[in-house]
Design a protein around this motif. Structure first.
Motif, mmCIF file in Angstrom:
data_model
loop_
_atom_site.group_PDB
_atom_site.id
_atom_site.type_symbol
_atom_site.label_atom_id
_atom_site.label_comp_id
_atom_site.label_asym_id
_atom_site.label_seq_id
_atom_site.Cartn_x
_atom_site.Cartn_y
_atom_site.Cartn_z
ATOM 1 N N ASP A 1 26.862 22.339 -14.684
ATOM 2 C CA ASP A 1 27.043 23.004 -16.071
ATOM 3 C C ASP A 1 25.933 23.824 -15.544
ATOM 4 O O ASP A 1 24.454 23.881 -15.450
ATOM 5 C CB ASP A 1 26.977 22.469 -16.705
ATOM 6 C CG ASP A 1 27.345 23.335 -17.836
ATOM 7 O OD1 ASP A 1 27.658 24.672 -17.942
ATOM 8 O OD2 ASP A 1 27.646 22.394 -19.116
ATOM 9 N N THR A 2 25.842 24.901 -16.099
ATOM 10 C CA THR A 2 24.516 25.768 -16.630
ATOM 11 C C THR A 2 24.726 26.911 -17.880
ATOM 12 O O THR A 2 25.727 26.847 -18.238
ATOM 13 C CB THR A 2 24.854 27.125 -15.763
ATOM 14 O OG1 THR A 2 24.593 27.151 -14.085
ATOM 15 C CG2 THR A 2 23.820 28.266 -15.629
ATOM 16 N N LYS A 3 23.503 26.747 -18.523
ATOM 17 C CA LYS A 3 23.308 27.601 -20.066
ATOM 18 C C LYS A 3 22.475 28.796 -19.345
ATOM 19 O O LYS A 3 21.374 28.330 -18.927
ATOM 20 C CB LYS A 3 23.263 26.264 -20.884
ATOM 21 C CG LYS A 3 23.673 24.910 -20.891
ATOM 22 C CD LYS A 3 23.710 24.089 -22.153
ATOM 23 C CE LYS A 3 24.412 23.007 -22.411
ATOM 24 N NZ LYS A 3 24.672 22.756 -23.543
ATOM 25 N N SER A 4 22.964 29.092 -20.839
ATOM 26 C CA SER A 4 21.809 30.868 -20.854
ATOM 27 C C SER A 4 20.712 30.658 -21.400
ATOM 28 O O SER A 4 20.698 29.134 -21.871
ATOM 29 C CB SER A 4 22.511 32.010 -21.445
ATOM 30 O OG SER A 4 23.597 32.362 -20.047
ATOM 31 N N LYS A 5 19.806 31.302 -21.294
ATOM 32 C CA LYS A 5 17.832 31.195 -22.407
ATOM 33 C C LYS A 5 18.994 31.072 -23.904
ATOM 34 O O LYS A 5 19.392 32.737 -23.656
ATOM 35 C CB LYS A 5 17.607 31.547 -21.412
ATOM 36 C CG LYS A 5 16.041 31.834 -22.317
ATOM 37 C CD LYS A 5 15.034 32.221 -21.038
ATOM 38 C CE LYS A 5 13.485 31.819 -22.466
ATOM 39 N NZ LYS A 5 12.372 33.096 -21.968
ATOM 40 N N SER A 6 18.428 30.183 -24.783
ATOM 41 C CA SER A 6 18.300 30.752 -25.766
ATOM 42 C C SER A 6 17.099 31.103 -25.961
ATOM 43 O O SER A 6 15.841 30.207 -26.112
ATOM 44 C CB SER A 6 19.729 29.666 -26.339
ATOM 45 O OG SER A 6 20.797 29.758 -25.934
#
Length: 168
Positions: free
Chosen positions: A46-51
């Motif tokens: 999985d990949t998550k964008s910077k928050s």
């Protein structure tokens, strides 16, 4: 500072939770977790964008038989050009197996936790059906433990165990 995997943990005997920490000093666009069943060939989990204002990201792996499979995970950040950098170490989940040795003993055996350079010990935690939280039992440097459950043998108690790998 490097990014690191804070933990890889089996949750509810159902899935694996992976927590990735990225320090503020690293400029990144996304964070990705990769998974392998053989520690050689990894695929994207999985990949998550910077928050903004978030330094720890949680990922869930539901495509795993937590009672039987030991999988390996690492994370890496990507920059604005999607180039991977800031790799974490590779770590694994622990697979716990139980067997009854006698009416008063439950033998616990588990797979090695990979990822710590200096593994100090494994902590064993237990919860009975009448308890609401896990209680610390003991620690060991081996990958097995015999739990004496004599006090519960007549009640037919059910147990929940958790093994925690502790680093020096």
């Amino acid at each position: 500072g490097n990014s690191l995997l804070r933990y890889v943990s089996v949750k509810d005997n159902d899935h694996v939770e992976i927590a990735v920490y990225i320090p503020d000093s690293i400029i990144y666009h996304q964070i990705s977790v990769y998974k392998s069943i053989d520690k050689n060939s990894f695929s994207l989990l999985d990949t998550k964008s910077k928050s903004p204002n978030l330094s720890t990201y949680t990922f869930i792996d539901t495509n795993i038989d937590v009672a039987m499979e030991q999988c390996y995970y690492f994370a890496a950040a990507t920059d604005e050009c999607d180039v991977l950098f800031a790799y974490t170490d590779t770590v694994s989940n622990i697979v716990l197996q139980l067997s009854d040795a006698a009416a008063d003993l439950i033998n616990l055996q588990w797979t090695d936790y990979e990822g710590f350079i200096n593994l100090d010990c494994y902590e064993i935690w237990r919860q009975t059906q009448s308890e609401t939280t896990l209680s610390y039992l003991d620690n060991t440097q081996s990958q097995e433990y015999a739990d004496n459950v004599w006090d519960y043998h007549e009640s037919g108690a059910k147990f929940k165990y958790q093994i925690l790998a502790k680093e020096d």
